[in-house]
Design a protein around this motif. Structure first.
Motif, PDB file in Angstrom:
ATOM      1  N   GLY A  38      13.764 -19.180   4.656  1.00  0.00           N
ATOM      2  CA  GLY A  38      13.402 -20.563   4.961  1.00  0.00           C
ATOM      3  C   GLY A  38      12.594 -20.734   6.228  1.00  0.00           C
ATOM      4  O   GLY A  38      12.207 -21.858   6.564  1.00  0.00           O
ATOM      5  N   THR A  47      15.664 -24.563   1.387  1.00  0.00           N
ATOM      6  CA  THR A  47      16.325 -25.551   0.532  1.00  0.00           C
ATOM      7  C   THR A  47      17.589 -26.023   1.245  1.00  0.00           C
ATOM      8  O   THR A  47      18.021 -25.426   2.234  1.00  0.00           O
ATOM      9  CB  THR A  47      16.729 -24.935  -0.826  1.00  0.00           C
ATOM     10  N   ASN A 130      14.051 -35.403   5.164  1.00  0.00           N
ATOM     11  CA  ASN A 130      14.860 -34.797   4.102  1.00  0.00           C
ATOM     12  C   ASN A 130      16.339 -34.687   4.460  1.00  0.00           C
ATOM     13  O   ASN A 130      17.172 -34.515   3.582  1.00  0.00           O
ATOM     14  CB  ASN A 130      14.309 -33.416   3.723  1.00  0.00           C
TER      15      ASN A 130
END
Length: 222
Positions: A38, A47, A130
């Motif tokens: 990531g 994620t 997010n």
């Protein structure tokens, strides 16, 4: 010849350790600077499920896939959480540990629990749209990428302690612009006969600001 596995801190990729890795290779050693899942060149894999266990598995899998049995694990900042967990999973593959202005957790501790309110504010202020990543701070290198928030919150689970590893060094950055969250840890480890401690005239980014001093510490584990 020694094998070094170099684990960066939050928001950073393998690039932060690459100059040091080149130096180590020039001297005849093996060096593996890592981009954790990531982050850095692996940012496309970020994620909501990426956490501390994911990053520990990154290191364990490298050690197993490369059949490394004499690793010196080097962790900067958050990377201290990762190398502690990896060493606990596969102690037979680890020769030594070097913590570079890093967390040195015990079982049940997390990055969140080991830092001050100042750092917690950094983590949460950068959650963005997010809700599962922490944004790099404005003064970071432009290559820095959002970091998975779950990895900063998750507690590490350890079956043993670091007494199993005879070679352990702690490198303390003495020139934080704000109070360092690592001062108490450094002072405590300095009083332990099990640790070699080093204070360098550097800010938190020791790889950039004190590369020669850091190289000397790593070579002492060779």
């Amino acid at each position: 010849m020694t094998t070094y596995v170099l684990v960066p801190g939050a928001w950073h990729g393998a690039w932060t350790f690459e100059p040091l890795a080149r130096e180590l290779r020039t001297l005849g050693h093996h060096a593996y600077p890592m981009s954790l899942t990531g982050l850095g060149s692996r940012r496309h894999l970020l994620t909501p499920s990426v956490n501390l266990d994911t990053h520990i598995a990154d290191v364990v899998n490298l050690l197993e896939d490369e059949a490394i049995t004499d690793a010196v694990l080097v962790g900067h900042s958050y990377g201290g959480m990762v190398i502690t967990g990896a060493a606990d999973r596969v102690p037979e593959r680890v020769k030594g540990l070097v913590y570079v202005d890093a967390m040195v957790p015990e079982d049940g501790q997390s990055t969140w629990s080991l830092v001050s309110e100042n750092e917690r504010t950094w983590y949460l202020d950068g959650t963005g749209e997010n809700g599962y990543t922490s944004a790099p701070l404005p003064f970071f290198d432009p290559r820095a990428t959002p970091h998975p928030l779950a990895s900063l919150l998750q507690a590490v689970r350890l079956e043993g302690d670091l007494a199993r590893f005879a070679e352990k060094s702690y490198v303390y950055a003495a020139k934080w612009p704000t109070p360092s969250p690592f001062t108490e840890l450094y002072e405590r480890l300095s009083d332990s006969p099990q640790w070699r401690t080093h204070a360098v005239e550097s800010g938190h980014n020791v790889m950039r600001e004190a590369p020669r001093e850091l190289l000397e510490v790593l070579l002492s584990h060779g």
